[in-house]
Design a protein around this motif. Structure first.
Motif, PDB file in Angstrom:
ATOM      1  N   VAL A  63      16.666 -35.913 -17.721  1.00  0.00           N
ATOM      2  CA  VAL A  63      15.652 -36.641 -16.948  1.00  0.00           C
ATOM      3  C   VAL A  63      16.267 -37.300 -15.709  1.00  0.00           C
ATOM      4  N   SER A  64      17.445 -37.909 -15.883  1.00  0.00           N
ATOM      5  CA  SER A  64      18.116 -38.544 -14.737  1.00  0.00           C
ATOM      6  C   SER A  64      18.440 -37.523 -13.655  1.00  0.00           C
ATOM      7  N   GLY A  65      18.869 -36.342 -14.078  1.00  0.00           N
ATOM      8  CA  GLY A  65      19.183 -35.282 -13.117  1.00  0.00           C
ATOM      9  C   GLY A  65      17.944 -34.798 -12.382  1.00  0.00           C
ATOM     10  N   MET A  66      16.832 -34.657 -13.118  1.00  0.00           N
ATOM     11  CA  MET A  66      15.596 -34.193 -12.491  1.00  0.00           C
ATOM     12  C   MET A  66      15.003 -35.235 -11.560  1.00  0.00           C
ATOM     13  N   LYS A  67      15.328 -36.498 -11.791  1.00  0.00           N
ATOM     14  CA  LYS A  67      14.822 -37.546 -10.892  1.00  0.00           C
ATOM     15  C   LYS A  67      15.370 -37.341  -9.483  1.00  0.00           C
ATOM     16  N   VAL A  68      16.642 -36.958  -9.393  1.00  0.00           N
ATOM     17  CA  VAL A  68      17.264 -36.686  -8.091  1.00  0.00           C
ATOM     18  C   VAL A  68      16.560 -35.496  -7.430  1.00  0.00           C
ATOM     19  N   VAL A  69      16.283 -34.465  -8.230  1.00  0.00           N
ATOM     20  CA  VAL A  69      15.572 -33.288  -7.719  1.00  0.00           C
ATOM     21  C   VAL A  69      14.197 -33.703  -7.194  1.00  0.00           C
ATOM     22  N   GLY A  70      13.488 -34.518  -7.990  1.00  0.00           N
ATOM     23  CA  GLY A  70      12.154 -34.982  -7.590  1.00  0.00           C
ATOM     24  C   GLY A  70      12.186 -35.809  -6.320  1.00  0.00           C
ATOM     25  N   ASP A  71      13.174 -36.698  -6.227  1.00  0.00           N
ATOM     26  CA  ASP A  71      13.291 -37.550  -5.033  1.00  0.00           C
ATOM     27  C   ASP A  71      13.560 -36.711  -3.781  1.00  0.00           C
ATOM     28  N   ASP A  72      14.458 -35.725  -3.929  1.00  0.00           N
ATOM     29  CA  ASP A  72      14.793 -34.885  -2.767  1.00  0.00           C
ATOM     30  C   ASP A  72      13.650 -33.947  -2.390  1.00  0.00           C
ATOM     31  N   PHE A  73      12.854 -33.555  -3.378  1.00  0.00           N
ATOM     32  CA  PHE A  73      11.663 -32.753  -3.099  1.00  0.00           C
ATOM     33  C   PHE A  73      10.654 -33.596  -2.318  1.00  0.00           C
ATOM     34  N   ARG A  74      10.460 -34.824  -2.771  1.00  0.00           N
ATOM     35  CA  ARG A  74       9.534 -35.754  -2.109  1.00  0.00           C
ATOM     36  C   ARG A  74       9.969 -36.004  -0.661  1.00  0.00           C
ATOM     37  N   ASP A  75      11.283 -36.106  -0.450  1.00  0.00           N
ATOM     38  CA  ASP A  75      11.812 -36.434   0.878  1.00  0.00           C
ATOM     39  C   ASP A  75      12.016 -35.211   1.776  1.00  0.00           C
ATOM     40  N   GLY A  76      11.631 -34.032   1.277  1.00  0.00           N
ATOM     41  CA  GLY A  76      11.715 -32.822   2.101  1.00  0.00           C
ATOM     42  C   GLY A  76      13.102 -32.223   2.202  1.00  0.00           C
ATOM     43  N   LEU A  83      14.651 -30.782  -0.611  1.00  0.00           N
ATOM     44  CA  LEU A  83      14.512 -29.574  -1.428  1.00  0.00           C
ATOM     45  C   LEU A  83      13.094 -29.028  -1.260  1.00  0.00           C
ATOM     46  N   PHE A  84      12.949 -27.719  -1.506  1.00  0.00           N
ATOM     47  CA  PHE A  84      11.642 -27.078  -1.369  1.00  0.00           C
ATOM     48  C   PHE A  84      11.253 -26.405  -2.683  1.00  0.00           C
ATOM     49  N   VAL A  85      10.025 -25.906  -2.731  1.00  0.00           N
ATOM     50  CA  VAL A  85       9.463 -25.407  -3.989  1.00  0.00           C
ATOM     51  C   VAL A  85      10.379 -24.405  -4.721  1.00  0.00           C
ATOM     52  N   PRO A  86      10.930 -23.380  -4.064  1.00  0.00           N
ATOM     53  CA  PRO A  86      11.761 -22.422  -4.817  1.00  0.00           C
ATOM     54  C   PRO A  86      12.948 -23.091  -5.519  1.00  0.00           C
ATOM     55  N   GLU A  87      13.583 -24.040  -4.824  1.00  0.00           N
ATOM     56  CA  GLU A  87      14.741 -24.726  -5.420  1.00  0.00           C
ATOM     57  C   GLU A  87      14.316 -25.621  -6.576  1.00  0.00           C
ATOM     58  N   VAL A  88      13.172 -26.268  -6.421  1.00  0.00           N
ATOM     59  CA  VAL A  88      12.684 -27.148  -7.486  1.00  0.00           C
ATOM     60  C   VAL A  88      12.288 -26.326  -8.711  1.00  0.00           C
ATOM     61  N   ASP A 134      24.412 -29.304 -11.908  1.00  0.00           N
ATOM     62  CA  ASP A 134      23.960 -27.973 -12.331  1.00  0.00           C
ATOM     63  C   ASP A 134      22.438 -27.877 -12.354  1.00  0.00           C
ATOM     64  N   LEU A 135      21.790 -28.972 -12.726  1.00  0.00           N
ATOM     65  CA  LEU A 135      20.323 -29.008 -12.663  1.00  0.00           C
ATOM     66  C   LEU A 135      19.863 -28.840 -11.223  1.00  0.00           C
ATOM     67  N   TYR A 136      20.486 -29.582 -10.348  1.00  0.00           N
ATOM     68  CA  TYR A 136      20.149 -29.548  -8.922  1.00  0.00           C
ATOM     69  C   TYR A 136      20.275 -28.128  -8.377  1.00  0.00           C
ATOM     70  N   ASP A 137      21.289 -27.412  -8.892  1.00  0.00           N
ATOM     71  CA  ASP A 137      21.536 -26.039  -8.427  1.00  0.00           C
ATOM     72  C   ASP A 137      20.776 -24.995  -9.244  1.00  0.00           C
ATOM     73  N   GLY A 138      20.030 -25.448 -10.256  1.00  0.00           N
ATOM     74  CA  GLY A 138      19.225 -24.525 -11.055  1.00  0.00           C
ATOM     75  C   GLY A 138      20.029 -23.602 -11.941  1.00  0.00           C
ATOM     76  N   GLY A 165       1.483 -24.757  -7.810  1.00  0.00           N
ATOM     77  CA  GLY A 165       1.543 -26.216  -7.748  1.00  0.00           C
ATOM     78  C   GLY A 165       1.430 -26.848  -9.120  1.00  0.00           C
ATOM     79  N   LYS A 166       0.478 -26.334  -9.910  1.00  0.00           N
ATOM     80  CA  LYS A 166       0.275 -26.849 -11.266  1.00  0.00           C
ATOM     81  C   LYS A 166       1.522 -26.639 -12.120  1.00  0.00           C
ATOM     82  N   ASN A 167       2.102 -25.451 -12.021  1.00  0.00           N
ATOM     83  CA  ASN A 167       3.304 -25.162 -12.804  1.00  0.00           C
ATOM     84  C   ASN A 167       4.444 -26.106 -12.434  1.00  0.00           C
ATOM     85  N   LEU A 168       4.543 -26.402 -11.162  1.00  0.00           N
ATOM     86  CA  LEU A 168       5.582 -27.309 -10.689  1.00  0.00           C
ATOM     87  C   LEU A 168       5.364 -28.714 -11.262  1.00  0.00           C
TER      88      LEU A 168
END
Length: 233
Positions: A57-70, A72-77, A25-29, A119-122
């Motif tokens: 935090v564990s859920g957001m780590k997946v979001v962060g990793d997928d954002f880093r790897d391209g 996920l993108f800014v709107p989804e994050v 659910d975190l991943y899907d916002g 960017g700062k907000n993110l």
């Protein structure tokens, strides 16, 4: 009818499945689902800090990793981070009561002359998602805002953002002022923004340049781990 049959009743899930569902659910916002699930875990006797670390935090780590790897993108994050914030809003007062350990505290803002803040907000949201306490100064910050707030809040990290090549040099003014006031060693200084690079970060005396929010979180964690190790020696 099929949709109704497929609907997941969060309260009917056991703890393990509920946490896994929260990660999804975190991943899907999904903000409302995160709020509901956070309250369910608390009602089941989970410590606020356990909900924070294992579910959010564990859920957001997946979001962060997928954002880093391209992936996920800014709107989804941003959606994921907003859902995380909804859960955090429930946990924050409880965490304060229980004196839960904090990863660290960061003061962050966009530098003087610059009014860009996506960017700062993110970064702010992702840092909170990683368990940091964040004091967001907003945009257009003179040097005094950074230093006075960092002192008052007993911060570990000062984060500066700039999106314009014309405002980038102001970061050096903040760092030079910290040096002049004998306060540079008190803070980890992280810088970021589209026109910056590692070379610029080194040249102005920052501890690190962070190319995106996911990198900022990992970098902050590494520096805090080093700081704790030094304090332990």
């Amino acid at each position: 009818m099929a949709d109704e049959e497929d609907e997941i009743i969060l309260s009917e899930l056991d703890d393990e499945d509920l946490v896994a569902q929260m990660h999804d659910d975190l991943y899907d916002g999904l903000k409302e689902e995160i709020e509901e699930a956070t309250n369910i875990l608390l009602e089941r006797g989970w410590e606020p800090y356990r909900v924070l670390t294992e579910a959010l935090v564990s859920g957001m780590k997946v979001v962060g990793d997928d954002f880093r790897d391209g992936i996920l993108f800014v709107p989804e994050v941003l959606l994921a981070a907003n859902a995380m914030k909804a859960g955090m809003a429930i946990l924050k007062p409880l965490l304060a009561e229980t004196g839960a350990p904090k990863v660290g505290k960061m003061v962050i803002g966009t530098v003087k002359g610059d009014i860009h803040d996506i960017g700062k907000n993110l970064v702010s949201m992702m840092m909170e998602g990683a368990g940091f306490e964040v004091v967001d100064l907003g945009i257009n910050n003179p040097v005094e805002n950074y230093i006075e707030t960092a002192e008052k809040e007993d911060a570990d990290i000062i984060g500066m953002s700039a999106l314009l090549t014309t405002t980038m040099p102001y970061m050096k003014i903040v760092i030079d002022t910290l040096i002049a006031e004998g306060k540079r060693d008190k803070y980890i200084v992280l810088v970021g923004g589209a026109p910056l690079n590692e070379e610029f970060g080194r040249a102005i005396g920052a501890d690190a340049y962070c190319r995106d929010a996911a990198v900022a979180v990992e970098t902050a964690k590494e520096f805090m781990a080093r700081k704790h190790n030094q304090m332990a020696v």
